[in-house]
Scaffold this active site. Structure first.
Site, short mmCIF file in Angstrom:
data_model
loop_
_atom_site.label_atom_id
_atom_site.label_comp_id
_atom_site.label_asym_id
_atom_site.label_seq_id
_atom_site.Cartn_x
_atom_site.Cartn_y
_atom_site.Cartn_z
N GLN A 91 0.26 -1.62 -0.13
CA GLN A 91 0.06 0.43 -0.03
C GLN A 91 0.50 0.92 -0.06
O GLN A 91 0.02 2.17 -0.25
CB GLN A 91 -0.21 -0.31 0.87
CG GLN A 91 -1.64 -1.17 0.91
CD GLN A 91 -2.49 -1.45 2.66
OE1 GLN A 91 -3.40 -0.26 3.07
NE2 GLN A 91 -1.88 -2.35 3.48
N HIS A 109 -1.24 1.57 -4.57
CA HIS A 109 -2.30 2.59 -4.11
C HIS A 109 -1.09 3.44 -5.01
O HIS A 109 -0.75 4.87 -4.08
CB HIS A 109 -2.08 3.13 -2.44
CG HIS A 109 -3.16 2.24 -1.57
ND1 HIS A 109 -2.95 2.41 -0.21
CD2 HIS A 109 -4.46 1.22 -2.14
CE1 HIS A 109 -3.97 1.79 -0.49
NE2 HIS A 109 -4.59 1.38 -1.04
N CYS A 117 -0.96 12.19 -15.94
CA CYS A 117 -1.35 13.04 -17.10
C CYS A 117 -2.85 13.74 -16.96
O CYS A 117 -3.24 12.42 -17.20
CB CYS A 117 -0.35 13.55 -18.34
SG CYS A 117 -2.13 14.69 -19.34
N THR A 177 0.25 -2.93 8.55
CA THR A 177 -1.00 -2.25 8.42
C THR A 177 -1.72 -2.58 8.93
O THR A 177 -2.31 -3.30 9.80
CB THR A 177 -0.91 -3.05 6.77
OG1 THR A 177 -2.54 -2.13 5.71
CG2 THR A 177 -1.12 -4.28 6.49
N LEU A 202 3.01 -4.33 14.75
CA LEU A 202 3.92 -3.29 15.80
C LEU A 202 2.38 -3.68 16.90
O LEU A 202 3.24 -3.58 18.28
CB LEU A 202 3.97 -1.55 16.35
CG LEU A 202 4.62 -1.60 16.77
CD1 LEU A 202 5.78 -1.96 17.33
CD2 LEU A 202 4.48 0.13 16.67
N GLU A 203 1.30 -3.50 16.92
CA GLU A 203 0.68 -4.21 18.15
C GLU A 203 -0.58 -4.53 17.15
O GLU A 203 -0.79 -4.27 15.52
CB GLU A 203 -0.46 -2.78 18.16
CG GLU A 203 -0.68 -1.41 16.86
CD GLU A 203 -0.90 -0.42 17.74
OE1 GLU A 203 -0.70 -0.18 18.69
OE2 GLU A 203 -1.05 0.82 16.74
N1 APR Z 1 6.74 -2.00 12.39
C1 APR Z 1 5.73 -2.64 12.19
N2 APR Z 1 4.41 -2.20 12.16
C2 APR Z 1 4.58 -1.26 12.45
C3 APR Z 1 5.66 -0.24 13.22
C4 APR Z 1 7.35 -1.30 12.81
N3 APR Z 1 7.84 -0.41 13.43
N4 APR Z 1 5.24 1.03 13.40
C5 APR Z 1 4.17 1.09 13.32
N5 APR Z 1 4.06 0.15 12.41
C6 APR Z 1 2.19 -0.17 12.16
C7 APR Z 1 1.02 0.84 13.62
O1 APR Z 1 1.20 -0.08 15.08
C8 APR Z 1 0.00 0.58 12.75
O2 APR Z 1 -1.08 -0.66 12.77
O3 APR Z 1 1.68 0.17 11.12
C9 APR Z 1 0.98 0.12 10.80
C10 APR Z 1 0.66 1.49 10.33
O4 APR Z 1 -0.67 1.94 10.04
P1 APR Z 1 -1.62 2.71 9.16
O5 APR Z 1 -1.10 4.26 9.44
O6 APR Z 1 -3.05 2.50 8.86
O7 APR Z 1 -0.67 2.75 7.27
P2 APR Z 1 -1.53 1.55 6.61
O8 APR Z 1 -1.58 0.45 6.98
O9 APR Z 1 -0.33 0.88 5.74
O10 APR Z 1 -2.66 2.53 5.81
C11 APR Z 1 -3.26 1.83 4.52
O11 APR Z 1 -4.58 4.43 4.35
O12 APR Z 1 -4.26 6.55 4.56
C12 APR Z 1 -3.99 5.38 3.67
O13 APR Z 1 -3.33 5.36 1.53
C13 APR Z 1 -2.95 5.51 2.92
O14 APR Z 1 -2.04 3.72 2.11
C14 APR Z 1 -2.69 3.87 3.39
C15 APR Z 1 -3.26 3.70 3.85
#
Ligand code: APR
Length: 232
Positions: A91, A109, A117, A177, A202-203
């Protein structure tokens, strides 16, 4: 031994490289509203604001001290060492998987280092800023260029091929994610109907209950030993 692996990554895999995630403490959507910056409507209403946001993120990626981390390298190693079918779906709009050596990454994404364009639809590599009066290199239209990223309300890319691969895989691994954004958040349910599913985060994510196996910690620390095991 597995026959077909699909890996889905999100912003968390790039956090240890110094890129902000979207949600949670310090996330991009804590200080900015997604509706103001990441929708076609926002771009139509405030193109300068939206371009500035993406120009700043592109500059950070190109000129900042941003490097792939051990989690990116571990996935490249898995792809190189695995004899079955391997697909990396991300993503993320950054290029850290490619810089770590991953091939044929499916950027569902889009990509920060590409522009598209709105006139002719062609997509091009871009490393500098996109200006409001930039010229399309293909059709020479002025002012129709936009980041080649997928905004909220737009269709993610490569969905046909991703759906086919999810339907055929026997291991689905999600890394970094939060499980807030569909369709990616629903991949675990599709794959879980027939494949082993593993969450590395992470969680616990929003969709953690759908995973058969869960590994919590930093991706750069948890993923490399997991992948070494897979490759044994
Ligand atoms: N290692 C593993 N996981 C991690 C770490 C790490 N070092 N740091 C943070 N995280 C986890 C967080 O706990 C969270 O659950 O990564 C996740 C990131 O989540 P989001 O910020 O929501 O990112 P993502 O899931 O990629 O978002 C999806 O949302 O805004 C849109 O287009 C954007 O592609 C993105 C989509």
């Amino acid at each position: 031994m597995y026959r077909s692996i699909v890996v889905l990554t999100g912003a968390g895999i790039s956090a240890e490289s110094g890129l902000q995630t979207f949600r949670g403490a310090g996330g991009i959507w804590q200080n900015h509203r997604a509706e103001d910056l990441a929708t076609p409507e926002a771009f139509a209403a405030e193109p300068a604001l939206v371009q500035r946001f993406y120009n700043e993120r592109r500059r950070q990626l190109v000129s900042g001290p941003i490097e792939p981390n051990p989690a990116h390298y571990a996935l490249a190693k898995l792809q190189a060492g695995f004899s079955g079918t391997f697909t990396l779906v991300t993503q993320n709009v950054d290029n850290l998987h490619e810089r770590a050596g991953s091939q044929n990454v499916l950027h569902m994404h889009g990509e920060l280092l590409r522009m598209r364009c709105g006139g002719c639809g062609d997509s091009f590599v871009v490393e500098g800023d996109i200006e409001l009066d930039s010229l399309c290199p293909a059709c020479a239209s002025v002012g129709l260029l936009r980041p080649d990223v997928v905004w909220f309300g737009e269709m993610p890319k490569h969905m046909d091929v991703i759906a086919r691969l999810l339907g055929d895989c026997d291991l689905f691994l999600a890394v970094g994610t939060s499980g807030n954004v569909y369709p990616a958040a629903g991949f675990v349910e599709i794959a879980g109907a027939h494949a082993h599913t593993v969450e590395v985060n992470l969680e616990p994510s929003e969709v953690q209950s759908h995973f058969a196996e869960r590994l919590y910690g930093k991706a750069g620390e948890v993923l490399p030993p997991y992948i070494e095991q897979l490759l044994k």
